[in-house]
Scaffold this motif. Sequence first.
Motif, PDB file in Angstrom:
ATOM      1  N   ILE A 183       0.844  -1.199   0.000  1.00 17.49           N
ATOM      2  CA  ILE A 183       0.000   0.000   0.000  1.00 17.49           C
ATOM      3  C   ILE A 183       0.880   1.250   0.000  1.00 17.49           C
ATOM      4  CG2 ILE A 183      -1.631   1.349   1.375  1.00 17.49           C
ATOM      5  CD1 ILE A 183      -2.961  -1.235   2.184  1.00 17.49           C
ATOM      6  N   ALA A 184       1.977   1.197   0.771  1.00 12.27           N
ATOM      7  CA  ALA A 184       2.871   2.356   0.807  1.00 12.27           C
ATOM      8  C   ALA A 184       3.436   2.642  -0.584  1.00 12.27           C
ATOM      9  CB  ALA A 184       4.003   2.111   1.798  1.00 12.27           C
ATOM     10  N   ILE A 185       3.910   1.597  -1.265  1.00 13.64           N
ATOM     11  CA  ILE A 185       4.458   1.791  -2.613  1.00 13.64           C
ATOM     12  C   ILE A 185       3.368   2.327  -3.537  1.00 13.64           C
ATOM     13  CG2 ILE A 185       5.530   0.672  -4.601  1.00 13.64           C
ATOM     14  CD1 ILE A 185       6.678  -1.405  -2.728  1.00 13.64           C
ATOM     15  N   MET A 186       2.187   1.703  -3.451  1.00 13.70           N
ATOM     16  CA  MET A 186       1.132   2.093  -4.367  1.00 13.70           C
ATOM     17  C   MET A 186       0.690   3.535  -4.138  1.00 13.70           C
ATOM     18  SD  MET A 186      -2.483   0.313  -5.171  1.00 13.70           S
ATOM     19  CE  MET A 186      -3.313   1.260  -3.927  1.00 13.70           C
ATOM     20  N   LEU A 187       0.540   3.925  -2.859  1.00 17.97           N
ATOM     21  CA  LEU A 187       0.113   5.294  -2.575  1.00 17.97           C
ATOM     22  C   LEU A 187       1.123   6.304  -3.117  1.00 17.97           C
ATOM     23  CD1 LEU A 187      -1.414   5.407   1.008  1.00 17.97           C
ATOM     24  CD2 LEU A 187      -2.515   5.911  -1.174  1.00 17.97           C
ATOM     25  N   THR A 188       2.407   5.991  -2.984  1.00 17.70           N
ATOM     26  CA  THR A 188       3.428   6.906  -3.482  1.00 17.70           C
ATOM     27  C   THR A 188       3.330   7.048  -4.993  1.00 17.70           C
ATOM     28  OG1 THR A 188       4.830   6.039  -1.732  1.00 17.70           O
ATOM     29  CG2 THR A 188       5.875   7.431  -3.377  1.00 17.70           C
ATOM     30  N   ILE A 189       3.235   5.908  -5.673  1.00 16.31           N
ATOM     31  CA  ILE A 189       3.147   5.958  -7.132  1.00 16.31           C
ATOM     32  C   ILE A 189       1.851   6.634  -7.560  1.00 16.31           C
ATOM     33  CG2 ILE A 189       3.083   4.549  -9.214  1.00 16.31           C
ATOM     34  CD1 ILE A 189       4.838   2.531  -7.760  1.00 16.31           C
ATOM     35  N   LEU A 190       0.764   6.307  -6.839  1.00 20.16           N
ATOM     36  CA  LEU A 190      -0.534   6.921  -7.137  1.00 20.16           C
ATOM     37  C   LEU A 190      -0.452   8.441  -7.010  1.00 20.16           C
ATOM     38  CD1 LEU A 190      -3.579   6.239  -7.662  1.00 20.16           C
ATOM     39  CD2 LEU A 190      -3.908   6.456  -5.221  1.00 20.16           C
ATOM     40  N   SER A 191       0.173   8.916  -5.935  1.00 23.50           N
ATOM     41  CA  SER A 191       0.301  10.358  -5.728  1.00 23.50           C
ATOM     42  C   SER A 191       1.046  11.002  -6.884  1.00 23.50           C
ATOM     43  CB  SER A 191       1.060  10.648  -4.434  1.00 23.50           C
ATOM     44  OG  SER A 191       0.389  10.080  -3.363  1.00 23.50           O
ATOM     45  N   LEU A 192       2.112  10.344  -7.316  1.00 19.91           N
ATOM     46  CA  LEU A 192       2.874  10.894  -8.433  1.00 19.91           C
ATOM     47  C   LEU A 192       2.030  10.927  -9.700  1.00 19.91           C
ATOM     48  CD1 LEU A 192       6.212   9.209  -7.563  1.00 19.91           C
ATOM     49  CD2 LEU A 192       5.969  11.638  -8.039  1.00 19.91           C
ATOM     50  N   ASN A 193       1.248   9.882  -9.917  1.00 13.71           N
ATOM     51  CA  ASN A 193       0.387   9.860 -11.094  1.00 13.71           C
ATOM     52  C   ASN A 193      -0.658  10.965 -11.028  1.00 13.71           C
ATOM     53  OD1 ASN A 193       1.628   7.723 -12.379  1.00 13.71           O
ATOM     54  ND2 ASN A 193       0.386   6.204 -11.305  1.00 13.71           N
ATOM     55  N   LEU A 194      -1.273  11.149  -9.844  1.00 11.19           N
ATOM     56  CA  LEU A 194      -2.277  12.203  -9.693  1.00 11.19           C
ATOM     57  C   LEU A 194      -1.652  13.568  -9.940  1.00 11.19           C
ATOM     58  CD1 LEU A 194      -4.171  10.966  -6.521  1.00 11.19           C
ATOM     59  CD2 LEU A 194      -4.988  10.967  -8.871  1.00 11.19           C
ATOM     60  N   MET A 195      -0.444  13.732  -9.395  1.00 11.51           N
ATOM     61  CA  MET A 195       0.236  15.006  -9.566  1.00 11.51           C
ATOM     62  C   MET A 195       0.582  15.231 -11.034  1.00 11.51           C
ATOM     63  SD  MET A 195       3.238  16.235  -7.090  1.00 11.51           S
ATOM     64  CE  MET A 195       4.388  16.930  -8.236  1.00 11.51           C
ATOM     65  N   GLY A 196       1.012  14.173 -11.695  1.00 13.35           N
ATOM     66  CA  GLY A 196       1.334  14.271 -13.119  1.00 13.35           C
ATOM     67  C   GLY A 196       0.121  14.704 -13.927  1.00 13.35           C
ATOM     68  N   ASP A 197      -1.016  14.087 -13.651  1.00 11.56           N
ATOM     69  CA  ASP A 197      -2.240  14.460 -14.353  1.00 11.56           C
ATOM     70  C   ASP A 197      -2.600  15.908 -14.079  1.00 11.56           C
ATOM     71  OD1 ASP A 197      -2.355  11.973 -15.305  1.00 11.56           O
ATOM     72  OD2 ASP A 197      -4.101  11.319 -14.161  1.00 11.56           O
ATOM     73  N   GLY A 198      -2.518  16.305 -12.800  1.00 15.56           N
ATOM     74  CA  GLY A 198      -2.848  17.679 -12.423  1.00 15.56           C
ATOM     75  C   GLY A 198      -1.941  18.667 -13.120  1.00 15.56           C
ATOM     76  N   LEU A 199      -0.667  18.334 -13.167  1.00 12.86           N
ATOM     77  CA  LEU A 199       0.292  19.220 -13.824  1.00 12.86           C
ATOM     78  C   LEU A 199      -0.022  19.359 -15.306  1.00 12.86           C
ATOM     79  CD1 LEU A 199       3.738  18.261 -12.298  1.00 12.86           C
ATOM     80  CD2 LEU A 199       2.705  20.521 -12.353  1.00 12.86           C
ATOM     81  N   ARG A 200      -0.355  18.255 -15.920  1.00 11.69           N
ATOM     82  CA  ARG A 200      -0.660  18.304 -17.347  1.00 11.69           C
ATOM     83  C   ARG A 200      -1.837  19.230 -17.599  1.00 11.69           C
ATOM     84  NH1 ARG A 200      -2.988  13.096 -19.202  1.00 11.69           N
ATOM     85  NH2 ARG A 200      -4.688  14.016 -18.024  1.00 11.69           N
ATOM     86  N   ASP A 201      -2.889  19.056 -16.808  1.00 12.47           N
ATOM     87  CA  ASP A 201      -4.066  19.905 -16.999  1.00 12.47           C
ATOM     88  C   ASP A 201      -3.734  21.364 -16.719  1.00 12.47           C
ATOM     89  OD1 ASP A 201      -5.322  17.600 -17.513  1.00 12.47           O
ATOM     90  OD2 ASP A 201      -6.328  17.437 -15.571  1.00 12.47           O
ATOM     91  N   ALA A 202      -2.896  21.593 -15.719  1.00  9.73           N
ATOM     92  CA  ALA A 202      -2.594  22.970 -15.333  1.00  9.73           C
ATOM     93  C   ALA A 202      -1.692  23.650 -16.351  1.00  9.73           C
ATOM     94  CB  ALA A 202      -1.933  22.981 -13.960  1.00  9.73           C
ATOM     95  N   MET A 203      -0.792  22.894 -16.958  1.00  8.97           N
ATOM     96  CA  MET A 203       0.164  23.528 -17.864  1.00  8.97           C
ATOM     97  C   MET A 203      -0.422  23.799 -19.216  1.00  8.97           C
ATOM     98  SD  MET A 203       3.580  21.647 -17.052  1.00  8.97           S
ATOM     99  CE  MET A 203       4.665  22.700 -16.209  1.00  8.97           C
ATOM    100  N   ASP A 204      -1.283  22.925 -19.647  1.00  9.67           N
ATOM    101  CA  ASP A 204      -1.854  23.105 -20.963  1.00  9.67           C
ATOM    102  C   ASP A 204      -3.348  22.841 -20.888  1.00  9.67           C
ATOM    103  OD1 ASP A 204      -2.432  23.389 -23.533  1.00  9.67           O
ATOM    104  OD2 ASP A 204      -0.943  21.979 -24.297  1.00  9.67           O
ATOM    105  N   PRO A 205      -4.133  23.897 -20.559  1.00  5.56           N
ATOM    106  CA  PRO A 205      -5.572  23.698 -20.389  1.00  5.56           C
ATOM    107  C   PRO A 205      -6.219  23.125 -21.643  1.00  5.56           C
ATOM    108  CG  PRO A 205      -4.917  25.905 -19.732  1.00  5.56           C
ATOM    109  CD  PRO A 205      -3.736  25.281 -20.396  1.00  5.56           C
ATOM    110  N   LYS A 206      -5.575  23.336 -22.773  1.00  6.36           N
ATOM    111  CA  LYS A 206      -6.141  22.808 -24.012  1.00  6.36           C
ATOM    112  C   LYS A 206      -6.210  21.288 -23.971  1.00  6.36           C
ATOM    113  CE  LYS A 206      -3.450  25.067 -26.658  1.00  6.36           C
ATOM    114  NZ  LYS A 206      -2.553  25.382 -27.750  1.00  6.36           N
ATOM    115  N   LEU A 207      -5.199  20.686 -23.314  1.00  4.81           N
ATOM    116  CA  LEU A 207      -5.165  19.227 -23.256  1.00  4.81           C
ATOM    117  C   LEU A 207      -6.319  18.682 -22.436  1.00  4.81           C
ATOM    118  CD1 LEU A 207      -1.410  18.366 -22.770  1.00  4.81           C
ATOM    119  CD2 LEU A 207      -2.792  18.084 -24.808  1.00  4.81           C
ATOM    120  N   LYS A 208      -6.855  19.549 -21.548  1.00  7.38           N
ATOM    121  CA  LYS A 208      -7.938  19.071 -20.694  1.00  7.38           C
ATOM    122  C   LYS A 208      -9.248  19.134 -21.440  1.00  7.38           C
ATOM    123  CE  LYS A 208      -9.784  19.399 -16.072  1.00  7.38           C
ATOM    124  NZ  LYS A 208     -10.078  20.266 -14.952  1.00  7.38           N
ATOM    125  N   ASN A 209      -9.233  18.477 -22.570  1.00  3.17           N
ATOM    126  CA  ASN A 209     -10.415  18.353 -23.430  1.00  3.17           C
ATOM    127  C   ASN A 209     -11.412  19.480 -23.200  1.00  3.17           C
ATOM    128  OD1 ASN A 209     -11.734  16.934 -20.945  1.00  3.17           O
ATOM    129  ND2 ASN A 209      -9.984  15.649 -21.507  1.00  3.17           N
TER     130      ASN A 209
END
Lengths: 316, 315
Positions: free
Chosen positions: B289-315
């Motif tokens: 669970i510890a490994i998964m939560l860490t990776i999950l957090s990074l994935n969530l952050m990655g998605d958030g960053l993508r949407d924040a950097m290029d709003p166009k990508l956020k469909n």
Amino acid sequence: MWRYILKRLLMIIPVLVGVTFVVYMILSVAHGDPVQTILGDKATEEAQEQLRAELGLDRPLIVQYGNYIWDALHGDFGTSYKNQVDVMDQVLDRFPNTLLIAAGAILLSLVLGIPVGIISAKKQYSFIDNASMVGALFGVSMPAFWMGLLLVIVFSLKLRLLPSSGMNSESLGLLLKSMILPVIALSTYSLAMIARMTRSSMLEVIRQDYISTARSKGITEGQVTVRHMLRNALIPIITAVGLQFGTLVGGSIMTETVFSWPGIGRLIVESIKSRDIPMVMGSVIFLCVIFSMVNLLVDLLYAFVDPQIKSQYKGK
Amino acid sequence: MIMKKQERIQKAREDVLNKPYEAADVKQRSLFQETWMRFRRSKTAMFGLCFLLFLVLVSITTVVIDVVTDQEIYNNYVIEQDPASRLQLPSGEHLLGMDELGRDILMRLLWGARYSLFMSLLSIVVALLVGGALGAIAGYFGGKTDNIIMRIMDVLLSMPPMLLALTVVAALGTATINVVVAVGVSFVPSFARVLRASVLQVKEQEYIEAAKAVGSSHFRIITQFVIPNSLAPIIVQGTLGVANAILTIASLSFVGLGVQSPLPEWGLMLSNARNYMREAWHITVVPGIAIMLTILSLNLMGDGLRDAMDPKLKN
């Protein structure tokens, strides 16, 4: 387009030379003197010299590499330090087992991943979309080996439905049964990744003007989805699928360790632990060659789906 | 005083022209501020960020504690074995239970956070700098430069990351720094490829042509226009890369070729737990669970960053 294909085919040769060279150099420079590994510390000077000459280790490294590749092309990867078995035999013996679960995993991820991605994109923010994307998020965040362990706990130890380890090849039924858990564990990441990629790639094209145009022509929604959306969204999906093969190799090493599956990944790990360098080298080079071939196939696929490549090579 | 008609018109025109400037008073925001403003709105991305900050805090705190107490707490609670309480289930005293050698799992998780975090960050930063630069150069100049760089990348890409990492570990041995090198090297080609692809797209835009027309140097065009506009995909890839690096490091430790016992690395904890799955489930579930939560957090952050950097990508 044929020119593109020919170019890609020719390009594979330097890539293969490069890969084998890199692996050979990393492993032969760093692991020290194999003569001592084989004979032990107490061997006499003469015995060491003799073996060195026998193995061709007194020659320059580049010559050794050339000899190694020449032998490899003739199906000879040398013999294992550990138990004197033929490396090529071992590799060819183990590889089909790895192929079995890897093929099963990629098939499962394509068959489930792409439809899930398409449905999620078309019904954006619906319950199905949210549920499958949360699932996919956990899927990409879950280590394959942990997934494997959890599957064993639930399906083998608690429910006692499926075997927890090993490959049972007595009959097709038993083989399939012993494959189920490894294939699921191995496919988790790829499945989730392909679903996510398909969804986001579909969403990029779904609101384009040409989709409205297509709809206004009065063709069915299915046709719009497949011919106008999916085809335009295909390139990132193919890239994602292509990238999965690398993940699969890594994942299969883990999965084979968890399920004691007699594949090539476990062979590599065991050989590294026992410092059996010829075995490591043989298996790694073999896997790299296979992987390059798969990459080549993915690249060739681009020639058929990417209009940019088509137009770039038009008339040539 | 009666103004001439001409003057009145002139004044009205000036008022109109000046007014919007005063009224709007647009505050100049940097790209970073803009991104942060949008990033903040996503709850999931903020969850990811908070969890990662928590891990960073834990890692730093435990390192400081080790230094201050001369590893006393580390030795007594993370390494010291207690056969009497082995495989104890979670309880009030030991929130996450005891492992197969009678060590507190919570303590081991906290002390193990540093391995996943710092090792992966280090390897990805190196890979980003090297791979990103190579990819930008290849994509921007094209032709021969592109060919040479990308063929070398092809060679490395022809090795699955995990296999490359294993080869390096096989050659160098299982020291912690070797694992970082192995993982870093294995990510260079994929970053190069991603940045090259987005540079190829950006390169065709009109503003690049405009920059060329006014005589900007290649260096200026690449650093000022091409890279900032190609950044969204590489940052998303970078965040995912850290997640992947954590996974690779945990995987190497799991098969026994990464961080070695008795260090409390999470993948290693899972590897040790494997033999006791029949007797106790929690020692397998908790570190995972510890490994998964860490990776999950990074994935969530990655998605958030993508949407924040290029709003166009956020469909």
